[in-house]
Write a protein that holds these residues in place. Structure first.
Motif, PDB file in Angstrom:
ATOM      1  N   MET A  46      64.236  34.233  48.028  1.00  9.23           N
ATOM      2  CA  MET A  46      62.828  34.511  47.719  1.00  9.23           C
ATOM      3  C   MET A  46      62.444  33.841  46.401  1.00  9.23           C
ATOM      4  SD  MET A  46      62.998  38.500  48.895  1.00  9.23           S
ATOM      5  CE  MET A  46      64.441  38.856  47.891  1.00  9.23           C
ATOM      6  N   TYR A  47      61.324  33.135  46.428  1.00 13.98           N
ATOM      7  CA  TYR A  47      60.840  32.392  45.273  1.00 13.98           C
ATOM      8  C   TYR A  47      59.640  33.127  44.691  1.00 13.98           C
ATOM      9  CZ  TYR A  47      63.915  28.862  47.154  1.00 13.98           C
ATOM     10  OH  TYR A  47      65.029  28.203  47.616  1.00 13.98           O
ATOM     11  N   LYS A  83      55.667  31.167  54.040  1.00 14.97           N
ATOM     12  CA  LYS A  83      54.796  30.763  52.943  1.00 14.97           C
ATOM     13  C   LYS A  83      53.992  31.986  52.523  1.00 14.97           C
ATOM     14  CE  LYS A  83      50.974  27.677  51.850  1.00 14.97           C
ATOM     15  NZ  LYS A  83      50.085  26.640  52.390  1.00 14.97           N
ATOM     16  N   GLY A  84      54.064  32.358  51.235  1.00 17.48           N
ATOM     17  CA  GLY A  84      53.334  33.516  50.731  1.00 17.48           C
ATOM     18  C   GLY A  84      51.832  33.313  50.775  1.00 17.48           C
ATOM     19  N   PHE A  96      55.665  36.526  46.190  1.00 19.94           N
ATOM     20  CA  PHE A  96      56.556  35.389  46.418  1.00 19.94           C
ATOM     21  C   PHE A  96      55.756  34.198  46.941  1.00 19.94           C
ATOM     22  CE2 PHE A  96      59.149  39.198  47.045  1.00 19.94           C
ATOM     23  CZ  PHE A  96      60.147  38.965  46.125  1.00 19.94           C
ATOM     24  N   MET A  97      56.084  33.014  46.421  1.00 24.38           N
ATOM     25  CA  MET A  97      55.445  31.788  46.909  1.00 24.38           C
ATOM     26  C   MET A  97      55.996  31.419  48.272  1.00 24.38           C
ATOM     27  SD  MET A  97      55.412  29.426  43.468  1.00 24.38           S
ATOM     28  CE  MET A  97      57.157  29.632  43.096  1.00 24.38           C
ATOM     29  N   ALA A  98      57.287  31.662  48.458  1.00 20.77           N
ATOM     30  CA  ALA A  98      57.958  31.301  49.704  1.00 20.77           C
ATOM     31  C   ALA A  98      59.237  32.125  49.840  1.00 20.77           C
ATOM     32  CB  ALA A  98      58.300  29.817  49.721  1.00 20.77           C
ATOM     33  N   ILE A  99      59.678  32.247  51.087  1.00 27.32           N
ATOM     34  CA  ILE A  99      60.952  32.898  51.385  1.00 27.32           C
ATOM     35  C   ILE A  99      61.633  32.089  52.476  1.00 27.32           C
ATOM     36  CG2 ILE A  99      62.118  34.988  52.209  1.00 27.32           C
ATOM     37  CD1 ILE A  99      59.694  36.602  51.213  1.00 27.32           C
ATOM     38  N   ALA A 131      60.723  27.644  39.995  1.00 21.13           N
ATOM     39  CA  ALA A 131      60.975  29.087  40.014  1.00 21.13           C
ATOM     40  C   ALA A 131      62.459  29.347  40.263  1.00 21.13           C
ATOM     41  CB  ALA A 131      60.148  29.750  41.111  1.00 21.13           C
ATOM     42  N   THR A 132      62.956  30.445  39.724  1.00 21.14           N
ATOM     43  CA  THR A 132      64.334  30.853  39.964  1.00 21.14           C
ATOM     44  C   THR A 132      64.350  31.799  41.166  1.00 21.14           C
ATOM     45  OG1 THR A 132      64.848  30.684  37.609  1.00 21.14           O
ATOM     46  CG2 THR A 132      66.357  31.990  38.964  1.00 21.14           C
ATOM     47  N   PRO A 133      65.029  31.419  42.244  1.00 21.99           N
ATOM     48  CA  PRO A 133      65.005  32.263  43.439  1.00 21.99           C
ATOM     49  C   PRO A 133      65.814  33.547  43.257  1.00 21.99           C
ATOM     50  CG  PRO A 133      66.431  30.374  43.795  1.00 21.99           C
ATOM     51  CD  PRO A 133      65.798  30.194  42.454  1.00 21.99           C
ATOM     52  N   THR A 134      65.386  34.568  43.977  1.00 22.00           N
ATOM     53  CA  THR A 134      66.120  35.822  44.091  1.00 22.00           C
ATOM     54  C   THR A 134      66.746  35.823  45.475  1.00 22.00           C
ATOM     55  OG1 THR A 134      64.559  36.976  42.673  1.00 22.00           O
ATOM     56  CG2 THR A 134      65.869  38.330  44.156  1.00 22.00           C
ATOM     57  N   ILE A 135      68.022  36.198  45.554  1.00 22.55           N
ATOM     58  CA  ILE A 135      68.704  36.186  46.830  1.00 22.55           C
ATOM     59  C   ILE A 135      69.053  37.618  47.239  1.00 22.55           C
ATOM     60  CG2 ILE A 135      70.738  35.383  48.098  1.00 22.55           C
ATOM     61  CD1 ILE A 135      70.706  32.923  46.232  1.00 22.55           C
ATOM     62  N   PHE A 136      68.734  37.945  48.491  1.00 19.55           N
ATOM     63  CA  PHE A 136      69.009  39.263  49.040  1.00 19.55           C
ATOM     64  C   PHE A 136      69.821  39.066  50.316  1.00 19.55           C
ATOM     65  CE2 PHE A 136      67.520  42.803  51.875  1.00 19.55           C
ATOM     66  CZ  PHE A 136      68.155  43.828  51.207  1.00 19.55           C
TER      67      PHE A 136
END
Length: 142
Positions: A46-47, A83-84, A96-99, A131-136
């Motif tokens: 997630m961005y 796309k957010g 989020f801008m994108a996932i 952006a620094t992505p978050t990972i889930f």
């Protein structure tokens, strides 16, 4: 006469089956969106949106995600790109801008496939976002 009718029918059936099958196009395989996802591992990248952050969706869709799919290989069941558009309500800020999401059969195989390419992946991220992505990582239950 009966033999010719049967032979013609078999020939027609064979042609219909042969020509209705999907032909290789040389393009990367599009992943089946109807796959039963229960039990799969889902890696969501997630961005987050923030003032001054950018995201090049065209690059992400045409270069980065296909590259990642190549690294993951046969363990990959499918991937999606989102796309957010907005937050919970239209006036809420975009979270989020994108996932990007990868559905894989095995988390350990995913990690083993990606690990040798981590420097290449990190170098590619700066080509489409600041952006620094978050990972889930999760398991699909239903």
């Amino acid at each position: 006469m009966k033999f010719k009718v049967i032979l013609s029918f078999l020939l027609l059936t064979t042609c219909l089956v042969a020509f209705s099958q999907e032909k290789p196009s040389g393009k990367p395989k599009q992943h089946d969106m109807t796959v039963n996802e229960k039990g799969l591992i889902k890696i969501s990248v997630m961005y987050p949106y923030a003032e001054g952050k950018t995201f090049n969706m065209e690059y992400y869709e045409t270069r980065h995600m296909p590259m990642m799919a190549g690294f993951i290989g046969s363990n990959l069941v499918k991937y999606t790109i989102e796309k957010g558009l907005s937050g919970r309500a239209p006036e809420d800020p975009l979270p989020f801008m994108a996932i990007g999401v990868f559905y894989v059969k095995s988390l350990s195989e995913y990690r083993a496939a990606v690990a040798p390419h981590i420097n290449e992946i990190l170098a590619d991220i700066v080509k489409y976002t600041n952006a620094t992505p978050t990972i889930f990582v999760s398991e699909v239950v239903k």
